[in-house]
Write a protein that holds these residues in place. Structure first.
Motif, mmCIF file in Angstrom:
data_model
loop_
_atom_site.group_PDB
_atom_site.id
_atom_site.type_symbol
_atom_site.label_atom_id
_atom_site.label_comp_id
_atom_site.label_asym_id
_atom_site.label_seq_id
_atom_site.Cartn_x
_atom_site.Cartn_y
_atom_site.Cartn_z
ATOM 1 N N TYR A 182 42.022 49.404 35.417
ATOM 2 C CA TYR A 182 41.322 49.407 34.145
ATOM 3 C C TYR A 182 40.179 48.401 34.168
ATOM 4 O O TYR A 182 40.267 47.361 34.818
ATOM 5 C CB TYR A 182 42.260 49.012 32.999
ATOM 6 C CG TYR A 182 43.499 49.850 32.854
ATOM 7 C CD1 TYR A 182 43.555 50.889 31.927
ATOM 8 C CD2 TYR A 182 44.638 49.595 33.626
ATOM 9 C CE1 TYR A 182 44.710 51.654 31.773
ATOM 10 C CE2 TYR A 182 45.791 50.346 33.481
ATOM 11 C CZ TYR A 182 45.817 51.373 32.554
ATOM 12 O OH TYR A 182 46.962 52.124 32.402
ATOM 13 N N LYS A 183 39.130 48.702 33.430
ATOM 14 C CA LYS A 183 38.120 47.703 33.122
ATOM 15 C C LYS A 183 38.295 47.319 31.663
ATOM 16 O O LYS A 183 38.986 48.015 30.901
ATOM 17 C CB LYS A 183 36.715 48.242 33.381
ATOM 18 C CG LYS A 183 36.329 49.477 32.581
ATOM 19 C CD LYS A 183 34.929 49.946 32.987
ATOM 20 C CE LYS A 183 34.559 51.241 32.241
ATOM 21 N NZ LYS A 183 33.207 51.717 32.638
ATOM 22 N N VAL A 184 37.690 46.214 31.257
ATOM 23 C CA VAL A 184 37.821 45.741 29.883
ATOM 24 C C VAL A 184 36.472 45.843 29.181
ATOM 25 O O VAL A 184 35.477 45.267 29.636
ATOM 26 C CB VAL A 184 38.325 44.288 29.837
ATOM 27 C CG1 VAL A 184 38.433 43.805 28.393
ATOM 28 C CG2 VAL A 184 39.678 44.174 30.523
ATOM 29 N N ILE A 185 36.440 46.615 28.103
ATOM 30 C CA ILE A 185 35.224 46.756 27.298
ATOM 31 C C ILE A 185 35.579 46.443 25.853
ATOM 32 O O ILE A 185 36.464 47.073 25.269
ATOM 33 C CB ILE A 185 34.638 48.178 27.408
ATOM 34 C CG1 ILE A 185 34.232 48.492 28.852
ATOM 35 C CG2 ILE A 185 33.429 48.322 26.477
ATOM 36 C CD1 ILE A 185 33.690 49.893 29.048
ATOM 37 N N LYS A 186 34.910 45.447 25.285
ATOM 38 C CA LYS A 186 35.152 45.018 23.904
ATOM 39 C C LYS A 186 36.645 44.778 23.648
ATOM 40 O O LYS A 186 37.216 45.213 22.653
ATOM 41 C CB LYS A 186 34.594 46.054 22.916
ATOM 42 C CG LYS A 186 33.076 46.176 22.961
ATOM 43 C CD LYS A 186 32.560 47.172 21.945
ATOM 44 C CE LYS A 186 31.035 47.264 21.995
ATOM 45 N NZ LYS A 186 30.498 48.233 20.995
ATOM 46 N N ASN A 187 37.263 44.096 24.596
ATOM 47 C CA ASN A 187 38.678 43.720 24.525
ATOM 48 C C ASN A 187 39.628 44.917 24.502
ATOM 49 O O ASN A 187 40.753 44.823 23.991
ATOM 50 C CB ASN A 187 38.947 42.815 23.313
ATOM 51 C CG ASN A 187 38.314 41.453 23.464
ATOM 52 O OD1 ASN A 187 38.138 40.956 24.579
ATOM 53 N ND2 ASN A 187 37.954 40.838 22.346
ATOM 54 N N MET A 247 41.392 47.979 27.080
ATOM 55 C CA MET A 247 41.633 48.439 28.445
ATOM 56 C C MET A 247 41.145 49.881 28.579
ATOM 57 O O MET A 247 41.638 50.772 27.892
ATOM 58 C CB MET A 247 43.126 48.363 28.784
ATOM 59 C CG MET A 247 43.658 46.948 28.951
ATOM 60 S SD MET A 247 45.463 46.917 29.200
ATOM 61 C CE MET A 247 45.647 47.875 30.722
ATOM 62 N N ILE A 248 40.192 50.110 29.489
ATOM 63 C CA ILE A 248 39.644 51.450 29.718
ATOM 64 C C ILE A 248 40.045 51.913 31.110
ATOM 65 O O ILE A 248 39.677 51.307 32.118
ATOM 66 C CB ILE A 248 38.107 51.450 29.595
ATOM 67 C CG1 ILE A 248 37.676 50.826 28.258
ATOM 68 C CG2 ILE A 248 37.569 52.863 29.743
ATOM 69 C CD1 ILE A 248 38.185 51.532 27.036
ATOM 70 N N LEU A 249 40.804 53.005 31.175
ATOM 71 C CA LEU A 249 41.291 53.524 32.455
ATOM 72 C C LEU A 249 40.138 54.034 33.314
ATOM 73 O O LEU A 249 39.302 54.803 32.856
ATOM 74 C CB LEU A 249 42.292 54.650 32.217
ATOM 75 C CG LEU A 249 42.886 55.306 33.469
ATOM 76 C CD1 LEU A 249 43.726 54.306 34.261
ATOM 77 C CD2 LEU A 249 43.717 56.525 33.073
ATOM 78 N N GLU A 250 40.118 53.576 34.576
ATOM 79 C CA GLU A 250 39.108 54.045 35.528
ATOM 80 C C GLU A 250 39.689 55.012 36.549
ATOM 81 O O GLU A 250 39.080 56.035 36.864
ATOM 82 C CB GLU A 250 38.473 52.852 36.251
ATOM 83 C CG GLU A 250 37.501 52.061 35.409
ATOM 84 C CD GLU A 250 36.667 51.110 36.236
ATOM 85 O OE1 GLU A 250 35.454 51.002 35.980
ATOM 86 O OE2 GLU A 250 37.228 50.468 37.163
ATOM 87 N N ARG A 280 38.962 43.454 36.852
ATOM 88 C CA ARG A 280 39.756 44.662 36.665
ATOM 89 C C ARG A 280 41.219 44.295 36.443
ATOM 90 O O ARG A 280 41.710 43.286 36.955
ATOM 91 C CB ARG A 280 39.658 45.588 37.885
ATOM 92 C CG ARG A 280 38.268 46.205 38.098
ATOM 93 C CD ARG A 280 37.881 47.138 36.971
ATOM 94 N NE ARG A 280 36.624 47.831 37.199
ATOM 95 C CZ ARG A 280 35.425 47.367 36.851
ATOM 96 N NH1 ARG A 280 35.326 46.182 36.245
ATOM 97 N NH2 ARG A 280 34.338 48.078 37.078
ATOM 98 N N ILE A 281 41.906 45.146 35.662
ATOM 99 C CA ILE A 281 43.341 45.013 35.444
ATOM 100 C C ILE A 281 44.043 46.075 36.282
ATOM 101 O O ILE A 281 43.684 47.253 36.225
ATOM 102 C CB ILE A 281 43.700 45.192 33.962
ATOM 103 C CG1 ILE A 281 42.976 44.150 33.105
ATOM 104 C CG2 ILE A 281 45.216 45.081 33.758
ATOM 105 C CD1 ILE A 281 43.175 44.338 31.614
ATOM 106 N N ILE A 282 45.035 45.655 37.059
ATOM 107 C CA ILE A 282 45.772 46.564 37.940
ATOM 108 C C ILE A 282 47.194 46.715 37.415
ATOM 109 O O ILE A 282 47.898 45.731 37.192
ATOM 110 C CB ILE A 282 45.822 46.036 39.381
ATOM 111 C CG1 ILE A 282 44.427 45.602 39.862
ATOM 112 C CG2 ILE A 282 46.419 47.092 40.307
ATOM 113 C CD1 ILE A 282 43.390 46.681 39.846
ATOM 114 N N GLU A 283 47.606 47.949 37.221
ATOM 115 C CA GLU A 283 48.969 48.245 36.783
ATOM 116 C C GLU A 283 49.743 48.895 37.924
ATOM 117 O O GLU A 283 49.226 49.771 38.619
ATOM 118 C CB GLU A 283 48.957 49.188 35.578
ATOM 119 C CG GLU A 283 50.349 49.575 35.091
ATOM 120 C CD GLU A 283 50.327 50.550 33.930
ATOM 121 O OE1 GLU A 283 51.370 50.688 33.268
ATOM 122 O OE2 GLU A 283 49.265 51.157 33.678
#
Length: 278
Positions: free
Chosen positions: A245-250, A252-255, A227-230
């Motif tokens: 965020y998670k990463v799908i197909k390069n 960033m998708i907000l969770e 996961r990416i944390i902002e």
């Protein structure tokens, strides 16, 4: 009520007394050295033996005209030193002594200033058989150059517009969690601890890097959870928003997002509705 105890870390920018670049020799071995001399006396640098191009990180200080750098081994212990007894930033050439701190062996250093940095300034970070140089003026980086070690073959050039941070511009990490090391370049600092970077992902098919499009404030990458944390702080730390965020197909998708506001009554940050932080 859910709350968050938030520790504010203050980051100070690197306040350079001077950014210097040299080429020359340790004994008979050609080297290139780049260094950031700090106004407080703390100095940071990197050098390479030109036959190998493998960056060696230096840390040291400048006191009363004596500049000393230390190399560290894989355990973080000082392994060698570079000493320049009468260092002058304006001198076109300098001499010093390289010393192996384990066996006491000493070699002479002779360096000349590189006033024209055609290939760019060496960065302290490298990936495998590749190393980085950045093309910059005193304020901004305009280009990243990626070279092959030993051969100095230019592999790739990337145009950017980023703040200059000496030998510390480039960092590495697995930003899309695919098991392959990518790299980033520091882009800018903002109010408080907020920063931004540009992230470049590696394409194993083309063997080149491409800009990811990842964006956000003070991003951190959790490899374990993928996961990416902002984290975005404003108003002297009295308002903090976080996003995951998670990463799908390069991409960033907000969770989820969270908002925290400072409570004078409780003397801590309290979670609020996300809309209250916007």
């Amino acid at each position: 009520m859910k709350h968050l105890t938030y520790f504010i870390i203050f980051f100070s920018s690197i306040n350079l007394f001077g950014q210097v670049n040299y080429s020359g020799f340790i004994d008979k071995y050609p080297i290139e050295l780049s260094a950031d001399i700090n106004t407080s006396g703390n100095s940071y640098g990197v050098y390479v033996y030109t036959a190998y191009d493998d960056p060696i990180v230096l840390e040291g200080n400048l006191q009363k005209g004596k500049l000393i750098f230390f190399e560290k081994n894989s355990k973080g212990n000082k392994s060698a030193s570079m000493t320049f007894e009468k260092f002058n930033l304006d001198s076109e050439s300098i001499e010093g002594i390289w010393k192996d701190l384990k066996n006491g062996k000493e070699l002479k250093i002779t360096l000349s200033k590189k006033n024209e940095i055609g290939d760019g300034i060496i960065q302290k970070t490298s990936i495998g058989d590749r190393y980085f140089r950045i093309v910059a003026d005193d304020q901004n980086v305009s280009e990243i150059k990626i070279f092959q070690k030993k051969t100095d073959k230019l592999i790739q050039k990337l145009k950017v517009d980023c703040q200059f941070r000496g030998v510390h511009c480039i960092s590495t990490g697995d930003y899309n969690f695919d098991g392959i090391t990518d790299f980033s370049i520091f882009e800018s600092s903002y109010a408080g601890p907020n920063t931004s970077s540009l992230y470049f992902l590696y394409n194993p098919k083309t063997k080149k890097y491409f800009e990811s499009g990842f964006s956000g404030t003070s991003l951190e990458f959790d490899a374990k959870r993928k996961r990416i944390i902002e984290t975005n702080q404003c108003c002297a730390g009295s308002s903090v928003t976080t996003a995951e965020y998670k990463v799908i197909k390069n991409k960033m998708i907000l969770e989820k997002e969270r908002c925290f506001k400072w409570s004078e009554k409780k003397q801590e940050l309290i979670e609020r509705k996300v809309s209250e932080c916007r």
